[in-house]
Write a protein that holds these residues in place. Sequence first.
Motif, PDB file in Angstrom:
ATOM      1  N   SER A  82     -35.618  32.841 -21.860  1.00 55.59           N
ATOM      2  CA  SER A  82     -36.151  31.768 -20.776  1.00 55.59           C
ATOM      3  C   SER A  82     -36.685  33.109 -19.804  1.00 55.59           C
ATOM      4  CB  SER A  82     -34.596  32.124 -19.895  1.00 55.59           C
ATOM      5  OG  SER A  82     -34.745  32.302 -19.021  1.00 55.59           O
ATOM      6  N   ALA A  83     -37.424  32.595 -18.937  1.00 59.26           N
ATOM      7  CA  ALA A  83     -38.118  33.078 -17.997  1.00 59.26           C
ATOM      8  C   ALA A  83     -37.708  34.606 -16.819  1.00 59.26           C
ATOM      9  CB  ALA A  83     -39.303  32.236 -17.288  1.00 59.26           C
ATOM     10  N   ARG A  84     -36.072  33.212 -16.469  1.00 52.35           N
ATOM     11  CA  ARG A  84     -35.008  33.559 -15.658  1.00 52.35           C
ATOM     12  C   ARG A  84     -34.809  35.546 -16.280  1.00 52.35           C
ATOM     13  NH1 ARG A  84     -36.755  30.160 -12.221  1.00 52.35           N
ATOM     14  NH2 ARG A  84     -36.653  29.051 -12.653  1.00 52.35           N
ATOM     15  N   MET A  92     -30.612  42.452 -13.838  1.00 54.71           N
ATOM     16  CA  MET A  92     -30.034  44.112 -12.976  1.00 54.71           C
ATOM     17  C   MET A  92     -28.480  43.793 -12.979  1.00 54.71           C
ATOM     18  SD  MET A  92     -31.983  45.935  -9.914  1.00 54.71           S
ATOM     19  CE  MET A  92     -29.990  46.730  -9.643  1.00 54.71           C
ATOM     20  N   LEU A  93     -28.396  41.725 -12.592  1.00 58.88           N
ATOM     21  CA  LEU A  93     -26.493  41.018 -13.235  1.00 58.88           C
ATOM     22  C   LEU A  93     -26.292  40.939 -13.654  1.00 58.88           C
ATOM     23  CD1 LEU A  93     -27.464  38.258  -9.914  1.00 58.88           C
ATOM     24  CD2 LEU A  93     -25.636  40.292  -9.964  1.00 58.88           C
ATOM     25  N   ILE A  94     -27.303  40.935 -15.305  1.00 61.89           N
ATOM     26  CA  ILE A  94     -27.135  40.839 -16.474  1.00 61.89           C
ATOM     27  C   ILE A  94     -26.136  42.333 -16.858  1.00 61.89           C
ATOM     28  CG2 ILE A  94     -27.517  40.368 -18.909  1.00 61.89           C
ATOM     29  CD1 ILE A  94     -29.043  37.945 -17.683  1.00 61.89           C
ATOM     30  N   ALA A  95     -27.112  43.195 -16.457  1.00 58.04           N
ATOM     31  CA  ALA A  95     -27.161  44.371 -16.579  1.00 58.04           C
ATOM     32  C   ALA A  95     -25.185  44.586 -16.690  1.00 58.04           C
ATOM     33  CB  ALA A  95     -27.602  45.754 -16.476  1.00 58.04           C
ATOM     34  N   MET A  96     -25.333  44.977 -15.482  1.00 59.76           N
ATOM     35  CA  MET A  96     -24.209  44.620 -14.695  1.00 59.76           C
ATOM     36  C   MET A  96     -22.981  43.931 -15.319  1.00 59.76           C
ATOM     37  SD  MET A  96     -24.580  43.814 -10.381  1.00 59.76           S
ATOM     38  CE  MET A  96     -25.758  44.017  -9.326  1.00 59.76           C
ATOM     39  N   PHE A  97     -23.008  43.183 -15.962  1.00 56.81           N
ATOM     40  CA  PHE A  97     -21.931  42.614 -16.920  1.00 56.81           C
ATOM     41  C   PHE A  97     -21.876  42.957 -18.040  1.00 56.81           C
ATOM     42  CE2 PHE A  97     -20.629  38.541 -19.449  1.00 56.81           C
ATOM     43  CZ  PHE A  97     -19.285  38.449 -18.045  1.00 56.81           C
ATOM     44  N   TYR A 140     -25.659  31.230 -16.850  1.00 52.96           N
ATOM     45  CA  TYR A 140     -25.960  31.036 -15.879  1.00 52.96           C
ATOM     46  C   TYR A 140     -27.774  32.116 -15.176  1.00 52.96           C
ATOM     47  CZ  TYR A 140     -26.839  30.521 -11.065  1.00 52.96           C
ATOM     48  OH  TYR A 140     -27.071  29.928 -10.194  1.00 52.96           O
ATOM     49  N   LEU A 141     -27.107  33.252 -15.411  1.00 50.93           N
ATOM     50  CA  LEU A 141     -28.080  34.081 -14.323  1.00 50.93           C
ATOM     51  C   LEU A 141     -29.837  34.320 -15.456  1.00 50.93           C
ATOM     52  CD1 LEU A 141     -25.951  37.020 -14.511  1.00 50.93           C
ATOM     53  CD2 LEU A 141     -26.899  35.654 -12.512  1.00 50.93           C
ATOM     54  N   SER A 224     -20.026  33.637 -10.552  1.00 53.55           N
ATOM     55  CA  SER A 224     -19.981  35.097  -9.220  1.00 53.55           C
ATOM     56  C   SER A 224     -18.662  35.266  -9.059  1.00 53.55           C
ATOM     57  CB  SER A 224     -20.904  35.635  -9.724  1.00 53.55           C
ATOM     58  OG  SER A 224     -21.987  34.763  -7.905  1.00 53.55           O
ATOM     59  N   ALA A 225     -18.593  34.057  -8.008  1.00 62.93           N
ATOM     60  CA  ALA A 225     -17.603  33.762  -6.952  1.00 62.93           C
ATOM     61  C   ALA A 225     -16.589  33.863  -7.587  1.00 62.93           C
ATOM     62  CB  ALA A 225     -18.387  32.818  -5.664  1.00 62.93           C
TER      63      ALA A 225
END
Length: 265
Positions: A82-84, A92-97, A140-141, A224-225
Motif C-alpha cells: 500500500s502506498a500509505r 511513525m504511527l505504525i512504528a509506535m504501535f 487502517y494506517l 486511534s481514539a
Amino acid sequence: MDSILSALFSSPEEEQHVLDWMAYSMLLMAAYTFISLLFVNVPYGRYSSSAYGFPVNAKLAWFVQELPAFLLPVCLLVWASSARSSHLANQMLIAMFICHYAQRSLIYPFLIRGGKPTPFLSFFLAFVFCLYNGFMQIRYLSHYAEYPADWATHPFFVAGCVLWLFGWLTNLHSDHILRNLRGPGETGYKIPRGGMFKYVSGANFFGEITEWVGFALAGQSVHSAAFAVFTVVVLSSRAFAHHKWYLAKFEDYPKDRKAFIPFLI
C-alpha cells in the motif's frame, strides 16, 4: 494477504466501512466495560479469581495474549502492499504501535518475576482484543489513513508523538520499579517508590494511558481514539482499585498520591 482480504470485501470502500464500524464497536465495548468495572475489578494479578476459569501461567499468558498485536501487524505489513505505508506520518504511527507490542509480547513477559496466574477468561479476552485492535489499527494506517504531506510536522502530530514517547518511557520505568520491589527470597507486597510512583499509585497505567492518548492525538482518527478511550476505561479502573488497595493495606502509604493522574485524580 491483500488477495485474502480482497476476497472478503467487494471493494476498498467496503473494507474501510468495516474498519470504521470496528472502531465504533470498540467505543461501545468501552462503554459496556466502564459500567461493568463499576462492580468488579479486572480479574488478574492480585484480583485473580477461580470464578473466571482455570489459571494460566503469568508469563505464558502475557506472551500469548499480547503477541497478536505484534505479529498480525507485522504480517499485514510484510505481505501487503500500500502506498500509505510509505508516508512518514503513517510509518511513525505504525512504528509506535509495533514498538509498544514488541516490548509487551517479546520482552516484558520474560522479565516477570513470579506473578500470579491469569484466569483463562481474562487471558482469552485480552487475546481477542489484541487480535481485533492489531488488525484494525494497522490495516487502517497502512491502507486508508490519509494525512496532509506536512502532517509529520503539525503541532498535533508532534505533541502526540512526544506524549507517546513520554508515556512509553514512563511505562517501562514503572514496570522496572515494580519488578525490583522485592529482594531475593522476599515475598509479599511493598509500596512502590520513585519515578511517577511519587505522584500516582498506578504509574505504569498512567504511562500506558499517556501513550495511547498521544497516539490518538497524532493519528486523529476514530480508530486511534477508540483505542485510547478503551485504554483509559480499563486502566483507570485498575489504577483506582490499586490505589484503594494500597491505602487499605499500608498505614504509611503516602496520602498525597493520586490514583492515576498526578495532582488531580
